[in-house]
Design an enzyme around this catalytic site. Structure first.
Site, PDB file in Angstrom:
ATOM      1  N   GLY A 127      43.976  43.088  43.411  1.00  0.00           N
ATOM      2  CA  GLY A 127      43.525  43.466  42.078  1.00  0.00           C
ATOM      3  C   GLY A 127      44.625  44.180  41.326  1.00  0.00           C
ATOM      4  N   GLY A 128      44.554  45.503  41.304  1.00  0.00           N
ATOM      5  CA  GLY A 128      45.476  46.323  40.521  1.00  0.00           C
ATOM      6  C   GLY A 128      46.941  45.945  40.662  1.00  0.00           C
TER       7      GLY A 128
ATOM      8  CB  SER B 181      43.502  49.876  47.785  1.00  0.00           C
ATOM      9  OG  SER B 181      42.526  50.376  46.872  1.00  0.00           O
TER      10      SER B 181
ATOM     11  N   GLY C 160      39.948  49.198  44.313  1.00  0.00           N
ATOM     12  CA  GLY C 160      40.342  50.000  43.158  1.00  0.00           C
ATOM     13  C   GLY C 160      40.317  51.494  43.408  1.00  0.00           C
TER      14      GLY C 160
ATOM     15  CD  GLU D 204      38.193  41.583  47.371  1.00  0.00           C
ATOM     16  OE1 GLU D 204      39.390  41.606  47.123  1.00  0.00           O
ATOM     17  OE2 GLU D 204      37.311  41.583  46.488  1.00  0.00           O
TER      18      GLU D 204
ATOM     19  CG  ASN E 279      40.185  39.661  40.895  1.00  0.00           C
ATOM     20  OD1 ASN E 279      40.028  39.239  39.745  1.00  0.00           O
ATOM     21  ND2 ASN E 279      39.244  40.317  41.553  1.00  0.00           N
ATOM     22  CD1 TRP E 280      46.095  38.854  37.427  1.00  0.00           C
ATOM     23  CD2 TRP E 280      46.036  37.836  35.422  1.00  0.00           C
ATOM     24  NE1 TRP E 280      47.263  38.145  37.283  1.00  0.00           N
ATOM     25  CE2 TRP E 280      47.245  37.509  36.064  1.00  0.00           C
ATOM     26  CE3 TRP E 280      45.770  37.304  34.166  1.00  0.00           C
ATOM     27  CZ2 TRP E 280      48.204  36.679  35.464  1.00  0.00           C
ATOM     28  CZ3 TRP E 280      46.712  36.475  33.572  1.00  0.00           C
ATOM     29  CH2 TRP E 280      47.922  36.170  34.211  1.00  0.00           C
ATOM     30  CE  LYS E 281      39.434  43.785  40.732  1.00  0.00           C
ATOM     31  NZ  LYS E 281      38.879  44.936  41.430  1.00  0.00           N
TER      32      LYS E 281
ATOM     33  CD  GLU F 205      35.364  44.694  40.467  1.00  0.00           C
ATOM     34  OE1 GLU F 205      35.779  43.804  39.704  1.00  0.00           O
ATOM     35  OE2 GLU F 205      36.131  45.476  41.071  1.00  0.00           O
TER      36      GLU F 205
ATOM     37  CG  HIS G   1      35.059  40.564  43.037  1.00  0.00           C
ATOM     38  ND1 HIS G   1      34.689  41.833  42.671  1.00  0.00           N
ATOM     39  CD2 HIS G   1      36.332  40.657  43.497  1.00  0.00           C
ATOM     40  CE1 HIS G   1      35.706  42.663  42.896  1.00  0.00           C
ATOM     41  NE2 HIS G   1      36.719  41.969  43.397  1.00  0.00           N
TER      42      HIS G   1
HETATM   43  P1  PGA Z   1      42.168  46.172  44.143  1.00  0.00           P
HETATM   44  O1  PGA Z   1      41.083  45.020  43.897  1.00  0.00           O
HETATM   45  O2  PGA Z   1      43.363  45.519  44.773  1.00  0.00           O
HETATM   46  O3  PGA Z   1      42.465  46.718  42.776  1.00  0.00           O
HETATM   47  O4  PGA Z   1      41.544  47.182  45.057  1.00  0.00           O
HETATM   48  C1  PGA Z   1      40.897  43.968  44.813  1.00  0.00           C
HETATM   49  C2  PGA Z   1      39.774  43.083  44.344  1.00  0.00           C
HETATM   50  O5  PGA Z   1      38.771  43.601  43.817  1.00  0.00           O
HETATM   51  O6  PGA Z   1      39.850  41.843  44.464  1.00  0.00           O
END
Ligand code: PGA
Length: 248
Positions: A231-232, A210, A172, A166, A10-12, A97, A95
């Site tokens: 994500g990251g 994470s 993050g 999640e 997930n590149w966001k 966010e 998600h």
């Molecule tokens: P993260 O994000 O791996 O940076 O914690 C995961 C996500 O939000 O899908």
């Protein structure tokens, strides 16, 4: 038979033409013949670029969100049919966010999941509790409520969704759920799916929050963790590839 795991990046809201190309070329060079399904979920404007670079490769792609509406006067929205035009196999829906910053409700997320399935796109439905909810021992109730809305909407298609657990406090933050904490919630979700579909084992339940090259193997070793939403660490080719290699 155990299900094929799924590792989805997930590149966001990160990337750009040059950075995306470098990342995807590095992934293509290193991915080999993965035993897991692999996908990247890119920002909508780059889906054509991603399609151009990944078509015919072992890496699928998807979107990070989509509209609950089919088409029409919804300025700024992207429809499932548009994502389909660019070869998307997946769309993340709900998600945290989007729930947090864009006010997405359980009902809206469920409508998006339904719309994705109708267009032939697999929704990756995100559920997860905040730290306050965990500390109030509301984790089970929250994730069950979030998943129930989707199950209610997609009904007999429940076995076709992907679920991503999640925990919001782990996204993050570098604070990963322990494999045991994650497995506990995944087992709850599996039981809920079992009550809704005769093939609960077909539904992949990903862990996200994470997940990284160092902790992926122990999370993925849990019986009900069928992959990861990353994500990251999905923005760094060596890290993402190490997670993919840990999924078998
Ligand atoms: P993260 O994000 O791996 O940076 O914690 C995961 C996500 O939000 O899908």
């Amino acid at each position: 038979m155990t299900i094929k795991k799924l590792i989805a990046g997930n590149w966001k809201m990160n990337g750009g033409l040059a950075a995306n190309e470098a990342l995807l070329r590095a992934l293509l060079t290193g991915v080999g013949q993965p035993s897991a399904d692999v996908a990247v979920c890119a920002p909508a404007p780059y889906l054509a670029q991603v399609q151009g670079l990944l078509a015919g490769s072992p890496i699928d792609w998807g979107a990070q969100d989509m509209s609950a509406h089919e088409q029409g006067a919804y300025t700024g929205e992207v429809s499932a049919a548009m994502l389909k035009d660019f070869g998307c196999r997946y769309a993340i829906v709900g998600h945290s966010e989007r729930r947090q910053y864009h006010g997405e409700t359980d009902a809206l997320v469920a409508a998006k999941a339904q719309r994705a399935l109708a267009a032939g796109i697999t929704p990756i439905v995100c559920v997860g509790e905040t730290l306050v909810e965990r500390e109030a021992e509301q984790t089970e109730a929250v994730v069950k409520r979030q998943l129930a809305a989707v199950i209610h909407a997609v009904a007999h298609c429940t076995s076709e969704i992907v679920v991503a657990y999640e925990p919001v406090w782990a996204i993050g933050t570098g604070k990963t759920a322990t494999p045991e904490q994650a497995q506990q919630v995944h087992a709850v979700l599996r039981a809920q799916l079992a009550a809704a579909t005769s093939h609960p084992e077909r539904v992949r339940i990903l862990y996200g929050g994470s997940m990284n090259a160092a902790n992926a193997a122990s999370l993925l070793a849990q019986p009900d963790i069928d992959g990861g939403l990353i994500g990251g660490a999905s923005l760094k080719a060596p890290d993402f590839l190490q997670i993919v290699a840990a999924a078998h």
